[in-house]
Design a protein around this motif. Structure first.
Motif, mmCIF file in Angstrom:
data_model
loop_
_atom_site.group_PDB
_atom_site.id
_atom_site.type_symbol
_atom_site.label_atom_id
_atom_site.label_comp_id
_atom_site.label_asym_id
_atom_site.label_seq_id
_atom_site.Cartn_x
_atom_site.Cartn_y
_atom_site.Cartn_z
ATOM 1 N N GLY A 30 26.123 11.172 -15.551
ATOM 2 C CA GLY A 30 25.162 10.484 -16.405
ATOM 3 C C GLY A 30 25.698 9.243 -17.089
ATOM 4 N N GLU A 31 26.815 8.754 -16.619
ATOM 5 C CA GLU A 31 27.455 7.614 -17.254
ATOM 6 C C GLU A 31 27.001 6.314 -16.589
ATOM 7 O OE1 GLU A 31 32.050 6.603 -18.538
ATOM 8 O OE2 GLU A 31 31.719 7.655 -16.666
ATOM 9 N N PHE A 32 26.911 5.241 -17.368
ATOM 10 C CA PHE A 32 26.734 3.909 -16.788
ATOM 11 C C PHE A 32 28.112 3.291 -16.730
ATOM 12 C CE2 PHE A 32 23.223 0.727 -16.020
ATOM 13 C CZ PHE A 32 24.028 -0.167 -15.375
ATOM 14 N N PHE A 33 28.660 3.270 -15.528
ATOM 15 C CA PHE A 33 30.053 2.860 -15.341
ATOM 16 C C PHE A 33 30.084 1.541 -14.582
ATOM 17 C CE2 PHE A 33 34.207 2.743 -13.410
ATOM 18 C CZ PHE A 33 35.030 3.328 -14.358
ATOM 19 N N SER A 34 30.826 0.562 -15.109
ATOM 20 C CA SER A 34 30.913 -0.723 -14.413
ATOM 21 C C SER A 34 32.319 -0.990 -13.927
ATOM 22 C CB SER A 34 30.499 -1.866 -15.337
ATOM 23 O OG SER A 34 29.124 -1.798 -15.586
ATOM 24 N N MET A 35 32.402 -1.665 -12.793
ATOM 25 C CA MET A 35 33.684 -2.177 -12.329
ATOM 26 C C MET A 35 33.603 -3.691 -12.398
ATOM 27 S SD MET A 35 34.772 0.421 -9.322
ATOM 28 C CE MET A 35 33.327 0.487 -8.305
ATOM 29 N N LEU A 36 34.493 -4.253 -13.206
ATOM 30 C CA LEU A 36 34.432 -5.674 -13.505
ATOM 31 C C LEU A 36 35.684 -6.344 -12.961
ATOM 32 C CD1 LEU A 36 33.154 -8.045 -15.151
ATOM 33 C CD2 LEU A 36 34.382 -7.184 -17.140
ATOM 34 N N GLY A 37 35.511 -7.453 -12.286
ATOM 35 C CA GLY A 37 36.667 -8.179 -11.780
ATOM 36 C C GLY A 37 36.222 -9.428 -11.048
ATOM 37 N N ALA A 38 37.207 -10.300 -10.784
ATOM 38 C CA ALA A 38 36.902 -11.532 -10.055
ATOM 39 C C ALA A 38 36.608 -11.182 -8.603
ATOM 40 C CB ALA A 38 38.091 -12.484 -10.145
ATOM 41 N N SER A 39 36.047 -12.135 -7.844
ATOM 42 C CA SER A 39 35.731 -11.821 -6.452
ATOM 43 C C SER A 39 37.024 -11.600 -5.669
ATOM 44 C CB SER A 39 34.898 -12.936 -5.824
ATOM 45 O OG SER A 39 35.614 -14.137 -5.842
ATOM 46 N N GLY A 40 36.991 -10.620 -4.769
ATOM 47 C CA GLY A 40 38.170 -10.300 -3.973
ATOM 48 C C GLY A 40 39.142 -9.359 -4.666
ATOM 49 N N CYS A 41 38.751 -8.799 -5.825
ATOM 50 C CA CYS A 41 39.683 -7.942 -6.559
ATOM 51 C C CYS A 41 39.677 -6.518 -6.030
ATOM 52 C CB CYS A 41 39.360 -7.950 -8.045
ATOM 53 S SG CYS A 41 37.835 -7.068 -8.436
ATOM 54 N N GLY A 42 38.685 -6.175 -5.193
ATOM 55 C CA GLY A 42 38.651 -4.824 -4.627
ATOM 56 C C GLY A 42 37.546 -3.964 -5.183
ATOM 57 N N LYS A 43 36.757 -4.491 -6.148
ATOM 58 C CA LYS A 43 35.725 -3.666 -6.774
ATOM 59 C C LYS A 43 34.611 -3.275 -5.796
ATOM 60 C CE LYS A 43 33.316 -7.685 -8.825
ATOM 61 N NZ LYS A 43 33.895 -8.780 -8.028
ATOM 62 N N THR A 44 34.198 -4.232 -4.954
ATOM 63 C CA THR A 44 33.149 -3.920 -3.985
ATOM 64 C C THR A 44 33.668 -2.953 -2.920
ATOM 65 O OG1 THR A 44 32.002 -5.990 -4.362
ATOM 66 C CG2 THR A 44 31.599 -4.940 -2.262
ATOM 67 N N THR A 45 34.926 -3.129 -2.523
ATOM 68 C CA THR A 45 35.526 -2.200 -1.551
ATOM 69 C C THR A 45 35.491 -0.784 -2.089
ATOM 70 O OG1 THR A 45 36.972 -3.978 -0.828
ATOM 71 C CG2 THR A 45 37.597 -1.747 -0.185
ATOM 72 N N LEU A 46 35.820 -0.630 -3.356
ATOM 73 C CA LEU A 46 35.823 0.705 -3.955
ATOM 74 C C LEU A 46 34.403 1.283 -3.975
ATOM 75 C CD1 LEU A 46 37.448 2.909 -5.221
ATOM 76 C CD2 LEU A 46 37.347 1.738 -7.406
ATOM 77 N N LEU A 47 33.434 0.428 -4.282
ATOM 78 C CA LEU A 47 32.036 0.888 -4.297
ATOM 79 C C LEU A 47 31.605 1.339 -2.892
ATOM 80 C CD1 LEU A 47 29.753 0.856 -6.552
ATOM 81 C CD2 LEU A 47 28.741 -0.967 -5.209
ATOM 82 N N ARG A 48 32.018 0.570 -1.894
ATOM 83 C CA ARG A 48 31.666 0.909 -0.503
ATOM 84 C C ARG A 48 32.365 2.185 -0.051
ATOM 85 N NH1 ARG A 48 29.443 -3.289 2.554
ATOM 86 N NH2 ARG A 48 30.716 -2.846 4.374
ATOM 87 N N ILE A 49 33.527 2.451 -0.625
ATOM 88 C CA ILE A 49 34.211 3.716 -0.328
ATOM 89 C C ILE A 49 33.430 4.871 -0.953
ATOM 90 C CG2 ILE A 49 36.290 5.065 -0.881
ATOM 91 C CD1 ILE A 49 37.897 2.498 -0.344
ATOM 92 N N LEU A 50 32.908 4.659 -2.165
ATOM 93 C CA LEU A 50 32.099 5.704 -2.797
ATOM 94 C C LEU A 50 30.829 5.966 -1.966
ATOM 95 C CD1 LEU A 50 32.253 4.792 -6.611
ATOM 96 C CD2 LEU A 50 33.630 6.447 -5.346
ATOM 97 N N ALA A 51 30.265 4.893 -1.382
ATOM 98 C CA ALA A 51 29.044 5.051 -0.588
ATOM 99 C C ALA A 51 29.329 5.671 0.776
ATOM 100 C CB ALA A 51 28.378 3.683 -0.396
ATOM 101 N N GLY A 52 30.591 5.586 1.223
ATOM 102 C CA GLY A 52 30.947 6.124 2.537
ATOM 103 C C GLY A 52 30.878 5.092 3.633
ATOM 104 N N ILE A 53 30.549 3.844 3.276
ATOM 105 C CA ILE A 53 30.478 2.782 4.281
ATOM 106 C C ILE A 53 31.891 2.443 4.755
ATOM 107 C CG2 ILE A 53 29.795 0.387 4.694
ATOM 108 C CD1 ILE A 53 27.637 0.866 2.474
#
Lengths: 349, 318
Positions: A30-53
């Motif tokens: 139930g948390e609103f959790f953000s990953m904040l960082g400059a582009s290329g820092c790995g935040k989107t990669t981590l999100l895609r790992i959570l999604a299974g992509i």
């Protein structure tokens, strides 16, 4: 806080490039959790790992205590809002939103009711038959959101969903997203490079840089007690003055010996090179303190930002004056800068 | 008539005027080619089809006799492939249907072969795509005639397949059904056109935003459902265009049937060629070509209408 997502030692390499260099943390239910960082820092990669992509190179992710290793996206309790929205161009709004429902065993009436509910939630009633290519950016964003939420995911993943919208629309959507998350009680994992957006929305924020997590904290803690210089510079603005540790709670530098709060958990040895960090709004212009001259003054209405040249400092001090007196200092005017004892933070690199 | 006014304004403005002339000069070469090589011959063909051949001279009085002869019915039927044609002059009709069936078979075969190749190229090849595309075009570095002849070498009486099978001891005398029949024509046509079809399908697959497929997976689609619901529909425009690109020209082909088709493999194009040359009846040849053109146009129109209808129905059913 029950952890819903557990990320343990996750790394990800693309060829010789290491996008994630070992990340471990939990996200609560139930948390609103953000990953904040400059582009290329790995935040989107981590999100895609959570999604299974993407699959992690090493380490593992579990959701609700179930190991997600090798589980493809179609069998995960997560849904994602893509940065490009990925609206299916050959379908209308209703078909886009109902896309995933076709994979659930729902009756025609149940599916129709779910779609109608989702349309209402994102305020697109009456647009059901609209073609995908006839939608504005904001509408596409709403369709993408409805398409993911209608699946009733345990975790909603959002990849910079507001970055393509103009400022006004973005601010409205931020408030709507926050309200939606509160009323649904679903865990939201939100990726953004906009620190203001992250602070507006999040219960907790992870600062990601170079494939590592620098700090995970509430917006307030991140602002008041950044763990190092990089976090401090990422969240808000910070005056950084090179200094050396001269004793317990004391630093010595161009400004002389000063007492300061040590934000780091690790104790610093005497003589270690550090930065004394001061937030611009904690600095005061008055009759006492360091002498300097005003180099630049910017009038912003609710505050005035001054750049003050101080002899002995390489960079000018940034001072945010609350404009209570309504008086503006001229460029070149001599001023004195002071701050309360607890304003100074000692930060490593 | 706002466009007329804007045009008027545009032409009064000297800069716009120069631009308009530049545009005119740019299309001129294409226009000249189109008019002289396409429009004029078409007109000539139409005019010719209303004349008659009288021995060595052309009778230029207007008549519908050629068309009348093509559609004249007769009491006596001619049977072909289980169908009976009650026509006085049944050859064109029979060859027309035969050509359409052969072309359609070749087109379907080509699309079925080309789609997986295009899919592989678009989704599986990550590096050196240009090299793969160049490799695909290698057959085009030689002439069409040579490629057709090489099929003669492969399928022929003493060809690669026969001598191979004989040397393996599978057969003791050459198979005669390989060459000089409709199947040989269809094989050759399929091979000749595959690359033309791979490229447009590849382009339409390559254009598909990969996040669409990720989104479909995220919404619960298995690999196969993803293909059926996203990849296939989004690549349909390119695939249909490619199929038409094979179907339309192959119906009228006469080189391939002549080289590998034998007597059994003749197509409508062969008849048109013979009417213009050996049979010395150019007006009839013109009439046959025009009817053929009309039939193909109608079929394509029907096909595209059906595609539109399927799309609507698929949407309604979801």
């Amino acid at each position: 806080m029950t952890p819903q997502i557990a990320i343990q030692g996750v790394t990800k390499s693309f060829g010789s490039f290491q996008a994630l260099k070992g990340v471990t943390f939990d996200i609560a239910k139930g948390e609103f959790f953000s990953m904040l960082g400059a582009s290329g820092c790995g935040k989107t990669t981590l999100l895609r790992i959570l999604a299974g992509i993407e699959q992690p190179t090493t380490g593992r992710v579990s959701i609700d205590a179930k190991d997600m290793t090798g589980v493809p996206p179609e069998r995960r309790p997560t849904n994602m809002v893509f940065q490009s929205y990925a609206i299916f161009p050959h379908m209308n709004v209703e078909e886009n939103i109902g896309y995933g429902l076709k994979n659930l065993k729902l009756s025609r009436a149940e599916a129709a009711a779910a779609i109608a509910g989702a349309l209402e939630m994102v305020k697109l009633e009456g647009m059901a038959k609209r073609n995908a290519h006839a939608l504005s950016g904001g509408q596409r964003q709403r369709v993408a959101l409805a398409r993911a939420l209608v699946m009733r995911p345990k975790v909603l993943l959002l990849d910079e969903p507001l970055s393509a919208l103009d400022k006004k629309l973005r601010e409205d959507m931020q408030l709507e997203l926050r309200a939606m998350q509160r009323s649904l009680g679903i865990t939201f994992v939100f990726v953004t490079h906009d620190q203001e957006e992250a602070m507006t929305l999040s219960d907790r924020i992870a600062i990601v840089s170079g494939g590592r997590i620098l700090q995970i904290d509430t917006p307030k803690r991140l602002y008041d007690a950044p763990v190092n210089r990089e976090v401090a510079e990422f969240i808000g603005t910070m005056n950084l003055i090179p200094a050396r540790v001269s004793g317990p709670g004391m630093v010595e530098g161009a400004l002389g010996t000063l007492s300061a709060a040590f934000a780091d958990v690790a104790p610093r040895e005497t003589g270690a090179a550090v930065h004394l960090a001061l937030r611009p709004e904690r600095l005061r212009l008055g009759d006492e303190g360091l002498g300097g001259t005003v180099r630049e003054a910017v009038y912003l209405g609710d505050r005035i930002t001054y750049l003050v040249d101080v002899p002995g400092l390489a960079a000018p001090l940034r001072v945010a004056d609350s404009n209570r007196s309504g008086e503006m200092r001229r460029i070149g005017a001599p001023v004195r800068v002071s701050w309360p004892d607890d304003a100074g933070l000692v930060l490593g690199d | 008539m706002s466009s007329a006014t804007t045009n008027g304004v545009a032409l009064r403005d000297p800069a716009r005027r120069r631009e308009a002339f530049a545009g005119f000069w740019l299309i001129t070469p294409a226009l000249v080619v189109m008019v002289s090589m396409l429009a004029l011959p078409m007109v000539a063909l139409v005019v010719l089809s209303f004349w008659t051949q009288d021995g060595f001279t052309l009778d230029t009085t207007f008549t519908l006799d050629n068309y009348r002869r093509l559609f004249a019915t007769s009491e006596r039927g001619v049977a072909w492939m289980g169908m009976t044609f009650y026509l006085e002059y049944p050859v064109p009709a029979i060859l027309m249907i035969k050509s359409l069936v052969m072309s359609l078979t070749a087109t379907v075969a080509v699309v079925l072969m080309a789609y997986p190749m295009a899919y592989f190229l678009a989704f599986r090849v990550k590096r050196n795509k240009a090299v793969w595309i160049i490799l695909l075009t290698i057959p085009f570095w030689t002439s069409y005639l040579l490629r057709v002849f090489s099929w003669k070498v492969v399928l022929g009486f003493n060809g690669a397949i026969n001598s191979g099978l004989i040397s393996l001891g599978i057969i003791d005398k050459p198979l005669e059904f390989l060459l000089y029949n409709p199947a040989a024509v269809m094989i050759t046509l399929s091979h000749a056109w595959v690359t033309f079809v791979v490229l447009p399908i590849y382009v339409s697959l390559e254009k598909i935003d990969r996040s669409m497929l990720e989104a479909a997976a995220d919404l619960g689609d298995s690999r196969w459902r993803r293909f059926r619901r996203i990849t296939l529909p989004l690549s349909m425009p390119g695939t249909i265009a490619a199929a038409l690109m094979v179907f339309i020209p192959t119906v009228g082909d006469y080189v391939t049937p002549q080289l590998v088709g034998g007597t059994g493999g003749t197509m409508i194009g062969s008849l048109v060629q013979q009417l213009f040359t050996k049979q010395n009846d150019a007006p009839m040849g013109a009439a046959v070509s025009l009817v053929m053109m009309l039939v193909i146009a109608l079929l394509v129109l029907l096909f595209l209408t059906l595609v539109g209808y399927w799309k609507m129905r698929a949407r309604r059913q979801g």
